[in-house]
Design a protein around this motif. Structure first.
Motif, short mmCIF file in Angstrom:
data_model
loop_
_atom_site.label_atom_id
_atom_site.label_comp_id
_atom_site.label_asym_id
_atom_site.label_seq_id
_atom_site.Cartn_x
_atom_site.Cartn_y
_atom_site.Cartn_z
N ASP A 1 3.77 -18.17 -6.00
CA ASP A 1 4.49 -19.43 -5.77
C ASP A 1 6.00 -19.20 -5.80
O ASP A 1 6.74 -19.80 -5.02
N THR A 2 6.44 -18.35 -6.72
CA THR A 2 7.87 -18.02 -6.80
C THR A 2 8.33 -17.34 -5.52
O THR A 2 9.40 -17.66 -4.98
N PHE A 3 7.54 -16.42 -5.01
CA PHE A 3 7.88 -15.73 -3.77
C PHE A 3 7.95 -16.72 -2.62
O PHE A 3 8.90 -16.69 -1.82
N ARG A 4 6.98 -17.62 -2.54
CA ARG A 4 6.96 -18.62 -1.47
C ARG A 4 8.19 -19.52 -1.54
O ARG A 4 8.86 -19.77 -0.53
N ASP A 5 8.53 -19.99 -2.74
CA ASP A 5 9.67 -20.89 -2.89
C ASP A 5 10.98 -20.18 -2.59
O ASP A 5 11.92 -20.79 -2.05
N THR A 6 11.05 -18.90 -2.92
CA THR A 6 12.26 -18.14 -2.60
C THR A 6 12.42 -17.99 -1.10
O THR A 6 13.54 -18.14 -0.56
N LEU A 7 11.34 -17.71 -0.40
CA LEU A 7 11.40 -17.62 1.06
C LEU A 7 11.84 -18.93 1.68
O LEU A 7 12.57 -18.95 2.69
N GLN A 8 11.41 -20.04 1.11
CA GLN A 8 11.87 -21.35 1.59
C GLN A 8 13.38 -21.48 1.47
O GLN A 8 14.05 -22.03 2.34
N ASN A 9 13.92 -20.96 0.35
CA ASN A 9 15.37 -21.01 0.18
C ASN A 9 16.09 -20.08 1.14
O ASN A 9 17.20 -20.38 1.59
N VAL A 10 15.47 -18.96 1.45
CA VAL A 10 16.06 -18.05 2.44
C VAL A 10 16.21 -18.76 3.79
O VAL A 10 17.21 -18.61 4.49
N LEU A 11 15.24 -19.57 4.12
CA LEU A 11 15.20 -20.21 5.45
C LEU A 11 15.88 -21.57 5.49
O LEU A 11 16.47 -21.94 6.52
N HIS A 12 15.82 -22.32 4.36
CA HIS A 12 16.18 -23.73 4.46
C HIS A 12 17.12 -24.23 3.37
O HIS A 12 17.36 -25.43 3.30
N HIS A 13 17.68 -23.36 2.52
CA HIS A 13 18.56 -23.85 1.46
C HIS A 13 19.72 -24.64 2.07
O HIS A 13 20.27 -24.28 3.11
N ARG A 14 20.10 -25.74 1.39
CA ARG A 14 21.12 -26.63 1.95
C ARG A 14 22.49 -25.94 2.05
O ARG A 14 23.32 -26.31 2.88
N LEU A 15 22.74 -24.94 1.18
CA LEU A 15 23.98 -24.16 1.27
C LEU A 15 23.74 -22.92 2.13
O LEU A 15 22.94 -22.06 1.78
N LEU A 16 24.45 -22.86 3.25
CA LEU A 16 24.26 -21.71 4.13
C LEU A 16 24.63 -20.40 3.43
O LEU A 16 24.01 -19.37 3.67
N SER A 17 25.63 -20.47 2.53
CA SER A 17 26.05 -19.25 1.83
C SER A 17 25.01 -18.77 0.83
O SER A 17 25.05 -17.61 0.40
N ALA A 18 24.06 -19.64 0.46
CA ALA A 18 23.02 -19.25 -0.49
C ALA A 18 21.88 -18.49 0.18
O ALA A 18 21.19 -17.71 -0.48
N ARG A 19 21.68 -18.71 1.44
CA ARG A 19 20.52 -18.12 2.11
C ARG A 19 20.56 -16.59 2.11
O ARG A 19 19.56 -15.95 1.78
N PRO A 20 21.69 -15.96 2.47
CA PRO A 20 21.71 -14.48 2.39
C PRO A 20 21.48 -13.97 0.97
O PRO A 20 20.87 -12.92 0.78
N GLN A 21 21.97 -14.73 -0.03
CA GLN A 21 21.80 -14.28 -1.41
C GLN A 21 20.34 -14.33 -1.82
O GLN A 21 19.85 -13.42 -2.51
N PHE A 22 19.62 -15.36 -1.42
CA PHE A 22 18.20 -15.40 -1.74
C PHE A 22 17.45 -14.28 -1.03
O PHE A 22 16.48 -13.73 -1.57
N LEU A 23 17.91 -13.91 0.17
CA LEU A 23 17.30 -12.77 0.85
C LEU A 23 17.55 -11.49 0.05
O LEU A 23 16.65 -10.66 -0.11
N LEU A 24 18.76 -11.34 -0.49
CA LEU A 24 19.06 -10.19 -1.34
C LEU A 24 18.19 -10.20 -2.59
O LEU A 24 17.75 -9.15 -3.07
N ASP A 25 17.94 -11.38 -3.13
CA ASP A 25 17.07 -11.48 -4.30
C ASP A 25 15.68 -10.95 -3.98
O ASP A 25 15.05 -10.27 -4.82
N VAL A 26 15.18 -11.25 -2.81
CA VAL A 26 13.87 -10.74 -2.39
C VAL A 26 13.90 -9.22 -2.29
O VAL A 26 13.00 -8.52 -2.77
N VAL A 27 14.96 -8.69 -1.68
CA VAL A 27 15.10 -7.24 -1.53
C VAL A 27 15.16 -6.58 -2.91
O VAL A 27 14.49 -5.56 -3.16
N PHE A 28 15.95 -7.14 -3.81
CA PHE A 28 16.09 -6.55 -5.14
C PHE A 28 14.80 -6.68 -5.96
O PHE A 28 14.53 -5.83 -6.81
N ALA A 29 14.03 -7.72 -5.70
CA ALA A 29 12.73 -7.83 -6.37
C ALA A 29 11.84 -6.66 -5.98
O ALA A 29 11.17 -6.04 -6.82
#
Length: 389
Positions: free
Chosen positions: A270-298
């Motif tokens: 569920d955490t992985f799914r919710d993180t991917l949602q933030n990668v694609l749809h977070h309201r802050l555009l600057s947050a989306r690349p960071q969530f992608l980095l979080d996935v990579v670092f995981a």
């Protein structure tokens, strides 16, 4: 990292290694500080036309969580405040420093927070060098230290955040444990546990290190040194008990996490799914690349745990593994990448591998190049108050 299995030098050799660690570590930290400060000043200049954006120099790297630490340092905790989500070690040390600085400054808290974070960063860097040199040699220490201070999230070694203080206490506890000074290891682990909740993960890893070393030496595991190490639980339990006295709830910290930042424990998928949602749809555009980095670092954290398990580095696997499990079962991977900064076994392993074979050297070089690039990018975003995990 193989510090637990290498003979220590005699008195003269130990003085020499401490001298190298002090000079090498401090020099590396200063170069890192120069890079981060230069990027931050250039960012402010480009955004505002002013070198510091009209703010004092100590506020240049004071953003996001820094305001919570400042509030705690000034006023302590209120029973109904979500600030209790932040552990007291860092802001309370800053409060003590501010009480001295108040003799010369009308608002000493920002200066104290910056000063304590800076001292923590220097100590953590020197100890990184020292621990790795004792375990793997001078060259490995050089590489590990450089990767640490120029890593992707090295800005948090210099910002008014708790990472540097936690890293300093954690490395001090680890070094004490490798010298079989278990009471010192326990007390330093307790200090780490007042700075960040993952002090418990550090203590668990130190417990594994204790068992491994005692068994290897043919000594009893249940012995007085274990009592000294057990003092490491006092940091976390002390703060939990304080919150119970303040709020009347044993779960005050987890409630503050949930109500203040939406953090809650859930299944890793569920955490992985919710993180991917933030990668694609977070309201802050600057947050989306960071969530992608979080996935990579995981994914990199999982790879690191596998690496330590294969090499039978049990204590390192526990420290990194428990940190990974905690972050990957939260509401999202938010702050996961930043939390890799104080995971010193990773930097130590990269430094050690760089001295053993060509692949290790190539990996270390790639990590350095990518780390510097991300450090610059994250410092830029952090300075602007945009998303930097």
């Amino acid at each position: 990292m193989r510090a637990a299995h290498r003979a220590f030098p005699g008195p003269e050799g130990e003085v020499a290694t401490w001298r190298r660690a002090l000079v090498g570590g401090t020099s590396a930290w200063l170069l890192s500080r120069l890079l981060v400060t230069t990027v931050a000043v250039a960012t402010q200049w480009g955004a505002t036309g002013s070198l510091l954006g009209g703010k004092p120099f100590v506020d240049l790297l004071s953003r996001w969580d820094s305001s919570h630490f400042a509030a705690i340092a000034r006023d302590g905790y209120a029973p109904d405040s979500t600030d209790v989500a932040f552990f007291p070690g860092y802001p309370m040390i800053a409060r003590a420093v501010a009480s001295v600085l108040a003799l010369w400054s009308a608002d000493p808290v920002p200066v104290a927070l910056a000063a304590v974070a800076a001292v923590g960063g220097v100590v953590a860097t020197v100890l990184t060098w020292r621990v790795v040199e004792v375990g793997s040699g001078v060259r490995a220490a050089e590489v590990a230290t450089v990767l640490f201070v120029f890593g992707p999230y090295a800005v948090f070694l210099h910002a008014s955040y708790a990472e540097s203080c936690f890293a300093a206490a954690a490395l001090g506890a680890w070094y004490a444990a490798t010298r079989e000074r278990w009471l010192a290891a326990g007390l330093l682990s307790a200090l780490a546990g007042t700075v960040r909740p993952n002090g418990l993960f550090l203590l668990a890893a130190l417990g594994v290190l204790y068992v491994v070393r005692r068994r290897a030496a043919g000594r009893r595991i249940v012995a007085w040194p274990a009592v000294g190490l057990a003092t490491g639980v006092l940091g976390w339990t002390g703060y939990t008990t304080y919150l119970w006295a303040l709020t009347g709830r044993w779960d005050a910290w987890t409630r503050a996490q949930e109500f203040g930042w939406g953090r809650r424990t859930q299944a890793p998928w569920d955490t992985f799914r919710d993180t991917l949602q933030n990668v694609l749809h977070h309201r802050l555009l600057s947050a989306r690349p960071q969530f992608l980095l979080d996935v990579v670092f995981a994914a990199l954290l999982v790879a690191a745990v596998v690496y330590f398990l294969v090499r039978r580095s049990w204590a390192e696997a526990v420290f990194v593994g428990l940190t990974a499990v905690s972050l990957m079962t939260s509401s999202t991977y938010v702050s996961l990448a930043r939390n890799t900064l104080p995971l010193f076994p990773v930097w130590a392993a990269l430094g050690s591998a760089s001295t053993r074979h060509t692949t290790g050297r190539r990996v270390a070089l790639v990590v350095l190049v990518v780390g510097v690039a991300l450090c610059v990018a994250n410092t830029h975003q952090f300075t602007l108050g945009r998303w930097a995990d």
